[in-house]
Each structure stands twice: as C-alpha cells, then as structure tokens.
Write a protein that holds these residues in place. Sequence first.
Motif, PDB file in Angstrom:
ATOM      1  N   LEU A  68      20.734  22.766  76.874  1.00 39.65           N
ATOM      2  CA  LEU A  68      21.518  24.190  76.534  1.00 39.65           C
ATOM      3  C   LEU A  68      22.210  23.882  75.340  1.00 39.65           C
ATOM      4  O   LEU A  68      22.927  22.527  75.022  1.00 39.65           O
ATOM      5  CB  LEU A  68      22.284  24.742  77.512  1.00 39.65           C
ATOM      6  CG  LEU A  68      23.741  24.323  78.074  1.00 39.65           C
ATOM      7  CD1 LEU A  68      24.368  25.247  78.977  1.00 39.65           C
ATOM      8  CD2 LEU A  68      23.537  22.937  78.755  1.00 39.65           C
ATOM      9  N   VAL A  69      22.705  25.149  74.654  1.00 44.73           N
ATOM     10  CA  VAL A  69      23.861  25.168  73.575  1.00 44.73           C
ATOM     11  C   VAL A  69      24.794  25.574  74.309  1.00 44.73           C
ATOM     12  O   VAL A  69      24.934  26.864  74.627  1.00 44.73           O
ATOM     13  CB  VAL A  69      23.187  25.692  72.249  1.00 44.73           C
ATOM     14  CG1 VAL A  69      24.274  25.858  71.384  1.00 44.73           C
ATOM     15  CG2 VAL A  69      22.033  25.037  71.775  1.00 44.73           C
ATOM     16  N   LEU A  70      26.040  24.846  74.247  1.00 47.22           N
ATOM     17  CA  LEU A  70      27.399  25.598  74.646  1.00 47.22           C
ATOM     18  C   LEU A  70      27.880  26.450  73.802  1.00 47.22           C
ATOM     19  O   LEU A  70      27.296  26.713  72.541  1.00 47.22           O
ATOM     20  CB  LEU A  70      28.231  24.336  75.138  1.00 47.22           C
ATOM     21  CG  LEU A  70      27.752  23.542  76.450  1.00 47.22           C
ATOM     22  CD1 LEU A  70      28.534  22.125  76.420  1.00 47.22           C
ATOM     23  CD2 LEU A  70      28.073  24.410  77.590  1.00 47.22           C
ATOM     24  N   GLY A  71      29.158  26.840  73.975  1.00 49.34           N
ATOM     25  CA  GLY A  71      29.962  27.655  73.126  1.00 49.34           C
ATOM     26  C   GLY A  71      29.859  29.103  73.459  1.00 49.34           C
ATOM     27  O   GLY A  71      28.712  29.663  73.269  1.00 49.34           O
ATOM     28  N   HIS A  72      30.685  29.728  73.742  1.00 52.30           N
ATOM     29  CA  HIS A  72      30.971  31.029  74.000  1.00 52.30           C
ATOM     30  C   HIS A  72      32.151  31.828  73.352  1.00 52.30           C
ATOM     31  O   HIS A  72      32.275  32.955  73.653  1.00 52.30           O
ATOM     32  CB  HIS A  72      30.995  31.246  75.524  1.00 52.30           C
ATOM     33  CG  HIS A  72      32.281  30.789  76.330  1.00 52.30           C
ATOM     34  ND1 HIS A  72      32.478  29.446  76.660  1.00 52.30           N
ATOM     35  CD2 HIS A  72      33.506  31.410  76.746  1.00 52.30           C
ATOM     36  CE1 HIS A  72      33.745  29.180  76.943  1.00 52.30           C
ATOM     37  NE2 HIS A  72      34.381  30.364  77.140  1.00 52.30           N
ATOM     38  N   GLU A  73      32.803  31.157  72.603  1.00 49.08           N
ATOM     39  CA  GLU A  73      33.946  31.883  71.787  1.00 49.08           C
ATOM     40  C   GLU A  73      33.778  31.624  70.376  1.00 49.08           C
ATOM     41  O   GLU A  73      33.755  30.478  69.734  1.00 49.08           O
ATOM     42  CB  GLU A  73      35.384  31.077  72.223  1.00 49.08           C
ATOM     43  CG  GLU A  73      36.381  31.289  71.652  1.00 49.08           C
ATOM     44  CD  GLU A  73      37.610  30.814  72.022  1.00 49.08           C
ATOM     45  OE1 GLU A  73      38.519  31.143  72.903  1.00 49.08           O
ATOM     46  OE2 GLU A  73      37.955  29.858  71.233  1.00 49.08           O
ATOM     47  N   GLY A  74      33.197  32.574  69.691  1.00 47.68           N
ATOM     48  CA  GLY A  74      32.812  32.804  68.203  1.00 47.68           C
ATOM     49  C   GLY A  74      32.850  33.712  67.519  1.00 47.68           C
ATOM     50  O   GLY A  74      33.458  34.732  67.890  1.00 47.68           O
ATOM     51  N   ALA A  75      32.547  33.760  66.189  1.00 50.11           N
ATOM     52  CA  ALA A  75      32.585  35.120  65.296  1.00 50.11           C
ATOM     53  C   ALA A  75      31.507  34.707  64.152  1.00 50.11           C
ATOM     54  O   ALA A  75      31.389  33.407  63.786  1.00 50.11           O
ATOM     55  CB  ALA A  75      33.983  35.124  64.682  1.00 50.11           C
ATOM     56  N   GLY A  76      31.048  35.781  63.608  1.00 52.12           N
ATOM     57  CA  GLY A  76      29.902  35.646  62.840  1.00 52.12           C
ATOM     58  C   GLY A  76      29.756  36.608  62.004  1.00 52.12           C
ATOM     59  O   GLY A  76      30.418  37.898  61.863  1.00 52.12           O
ATOM     60  N   ILE A  77      28.293  36.558  61.338  1.00 52.61           N
ATOM     61  CA  ILE A  77      27.935  37.814  60.664  1.00 52.61           C
ATOM     62  C   ILE A  77      26.450  38.218  60.874  1.00 52.61           C
ATOM     63  O   ILE A  77      25.681  37.354  61.160  1.00 52.61           O
ATOM     64  CB  ILE A  77      27.703  37.393  59.116  1.00 52.61           C
ATOM     65  CG1 ILE A  77      29.406  37.080  58.742  1.00 52.61           C
ATOM     66  CG2 ILE A  77      27.128  38.618  58.300  1.00 52.61           C
ATOM     67  CD1 ILE A  77      29.427  36.632  57.316  1.00 52.61           C
ATOM     68  N   VAL A  78      26.119  39.279  61.028  1.00 52.65           N
ATOM     69  CA  VAL A  78      24.927  39.785  61.505  1.00 52.65           C
ATOM     70  C   VAL A  78      23.877  39.405  60.446  1.00 52.65           C
ATOM     71  O   VAL A  78      24.005  39.910  59.240  1.00 52.65           O
ATOM     72  CB  VAL A  78      24.850  41.441  61.842  1.00 52.65           C
ATOM     73  CG1 VAL A  78      23.313  41.832  61.998  1.00 52.65           C
ATOM     74  CG2 VAL A  78      25.801  41.726  62.990  1.00 52.65           C
ATOM     75  N   GLU A  79      22.618  38.713  60.956  1.00 54.18           N
ATOM     76  CA  GLU A  79      21.856  38.438  59.948  1.00 54.18           C
ATOM     77  C   GLU A  79      20.541  39.256  59.963  1.00 54.18           C
ATOM     78  O   GLU A  79      19.981  39.889  59.092  1.00 54.18           O
ATOM     79  CB  GLU A  79      21.285  36.825  60.326  1.00 54.18           C
ATOM     80  CG  GLU A  79      19.986  36.452  59.643  1.00 54.18           C
ATOM     81  CD  GLU A  79      18.609  36.907  59.961  1.00 54.18           C
ATOM     82  OE1 GLU A  79      17.711  36.921  59.194  1.00 54.18           O
ATOM     83  OE2 GLU A  79      18.841  37.119  61.409  1.00 54.18           O
ATOM     84  N   SER A  80      20.171  39.776  61.148  1.00 56.44           N
ATOM     85  CA  SER A  80      19.228  40.711  61.310  1.00 56.44           C
ATOM     86  C   SER A  80      19.230  41.374  62.828  1.00 56.44           C
ATOM     87  O   SER A  80      19.776  40.822  63.481  1.00 56.44           O
ATOM     88  CB  SER A  80      17.694  40.162  61.162  1.00 56.44           C
ATOM     89  OG  SER A  80      17.495  39.202  62.104  1.00 56.44           O
ATOM     90  N   VAL A  81      18.639  42.775  63.086  1.00 57.04           N
ATOM     91  CA  VAL A  81      18.693  43.321  64.009  1.00 57.04           C
ATOM     92  C   VAL A  81      17.118  43.801  64.576  1.00 57.04           C
ATOM     93  O   VAL A  81      16.257  43.804  63.963  1.00 57.04           O
ATOM     94  CB  VAL A  81      19.587  44.563  64.053  1.00 57.04           C
ATOM     95  CG1 VAL A  81      20.589  44.334  63.691  1.00 57.04           C
ATOM     96  CG2 VAL A  81      18.826  45.545  63.168  1.00 57.04           C
ATOM     97  N   GLY A  82      16.976  43.587  66.210  1.00 58.05           N
ATOM     98  CA  GLY A  82      15.928  43.921  66.658  1.00 58.05           C
ATOM     99  C   GLY A  82      15.623  45.446  66.578  1.00 58.05           C
ATOM    100  O   GLY A  82      16.369  46.326  66.502  1.00 58.05           O
TER     101      GLY A  82
END
Length: 378
Positions: A68-82
């Motif tokens: 698994l990939v851990l990490g649940h505290e983050g921020a980012g930029i929307v790349e694409s939407v479904g």
Amino acid sequence: MSTAGQVIRCKAAVAWESGKPLSIEDVEVAPPKVHEVRIKVVAAGVCHTDWEYLYEAEKGMKFRPFPLVLGHEGAGIVESVGPEVTTFSPGDKVIPLFLPQCGECERCESAKTNHCRKNWANTQVGVLADGTSRISYQGQQVYQFLGVSAFSQYTVVPHTSLAKIRSDAPLDKVFLLGCGVSTGYGAAVNTAKVEKNSTCAVFGLGAVGLAAVMGCQVAGAKRIIGVDINPDKFAKAAVFGATECVNPKDHTMPIQEVLVKMTDGGVDYAVECVGSPSIMTAAFESTKDSCGSCVIAGWTETGVMNVKVEKILMGRTLRGTYFGGWKSVEDVPKLVNDYMKQKLKLDEFITHSLPLDQINVAFDLLRTGKSIRTVISL
C-alpha cells in the motif's frame, strides 16, 4: 490537461510489508472513474498514524492489506476529473480527505456528527467505490491508505473526499489541515468546547497536541498545561499558547495526581493526543470530579481504555473526536481562510522539509521525537 484519460507513471513510496522501510517505486495511476478526481500531490505530511500502521500495526491498528501507499495528510492540484464530477476542475487546489462528506446522508445533515460513511468500508481497506485501487505496480494492485495515499506523486480520490481551497493558499503549509492540525484544534474548540478562563491539560505535544494547545488558547483558556515526556517540545508548546509544561518522568506519583494537585482539584478540560489507553485514563482522571471534560483525540483502533465507573458517576464527561469534529468538505476551506487571515498558525508546526526519496528519514525523525511535522515535497 494533456494527461487526462491516460495512465500516469510516477514515483510513490510503497510499503511492501509491515515493519519494513518504504520503497520508492515507479507506479501507475489510472484515470479517475465516475465520481472520482485525480490529483497531483504537491506536499504531504508524515503523521504518527502512518508510522504506527507501518511499524506497530499489530499493536494499535487494524490490519490493512499490503502493498500500500501510506500518507493521508496532503495537498495538491486537480489533474483531471472522472464522469459526473461537477464541483472540481483541472487546476483547482485541493486537500484530500480521509473523512468524506457526501452532504446527502443522515449524518451529513445532522449537526451532531461529522461521521459521513460514504465509501467508508472500502477506503478503510484501501480501495475505492468499485472495490479496486487506482494505483498499481507492474500490474499488481497497490492499496490506498484510508483511500488517500498522499505519498504518491499522483493519486485518485472520491469527489466526496476532497476539499477545494482558495487558489492563493500555499500547499506546502495547508496540507497540515488534512489531518493533524484540524484534529487537535477541533478537539479543543468543537468537541471539548473549551471556555474562556478555563484550565486545560493537553497530553502529548506532537502536531495534534500542539494544535489542541492552540485551540485552547484561541478559546480563551487562562491556564494551559502541556504534558509530554520529551522536554524538547516544551518551548514549541509555549509558542502555541501553553502556560506551563509537565514531564511525567519528573514525578513519582501518577501524572493525573500531579495535575489534580497543581490545579487544586483537577483541570476543566483535558485533551489526549497520544493514542495510548493508559494516557487516556490519566487524562480523564486529571479532570475535575464534578464537571471535568476529557476528549480523546489520539488514535488507536485496538486498545482498551480502563475507566472506573465512579469517575463517570461523579460528573465527568468522556468524549471522543474524529477529525476534530469538522465537516470535512465544507470546513477545511474555512480553516484555510483562517490561516490566510493569520487567525491560525501552520508554519510553526513544520520542523523539517524533505523530498519523497528521503521519506524514511522523516519516519525516523518522527519516531525519535525530533520533528513535529516534516513536509514531504513530491
């Protein structure tokens, strides 16, 4: 963006098994499906819950599948939407959320709770609504921790587990509102409802605890006692509003007895931010017997807390809090606004900044108590 609809190959810190350091791998992140959003993660924080699951899963956490990939505290930029996503657009600044807010269920419509359960069962075991993860390694599914996986340069989350924030917010600061600061701050102002001129004790002076100290100060508490076995954290606690700090190791009697004596009967409010059942009991017993209130913010999924019935019967209140009581999608943007208006401290929590390939160093800093929050730049 040009990558919309395509599989993205990127770097991620993969946990292959319990007790082993993370490994930087080239993973593939699939496009978002219906009601999902793919984001480019810019900054992530190393939280104690990540460390605990990797190294002490059997002690305080329920089993979740590897890799698994851990990490649940983050921020980012929307790349694409479904498909069927109308509230987000490429380029939006966002904070992924381990606690959803669908806005439609009974819990979302209630003012008494923030415990939305949209996709809850799936994200708790590392998959999205269709029962699969969007992250893979050489054809093998890689699970997403709490449905987020912030330790990947790209990730996909449900649109109900994403907060859109103002475009001028610095992502390398506001990522803290994805977990630690929101939890501790909310524990004081939302759940405990700390009152002006009250006396408070905060157990554990990590990021969650310091945020609770900040919340007590904002609420107007006149006395805020920080409790921690690491005296190196005391100066930092003072920055956030602690009026004094106590090290349990400096006393022969139990810390709850020390606090009761210091406060001539106990504190009005205690907030436990460690996740240890024994410390939870100590925090509860440090409150006034007639009307004291204790809030549990520290995380453990398997521990059992020992509470004497008499301690409840005499008038104390014991409560838990999850994500500080905030309605995640609607409240996180408000907390970002408070930070931008300098009503909320965030910069002061960050003690280290490291690239993704040094994430195991960040885990060591957390384990040894040398960091409050390390920001991982992706």
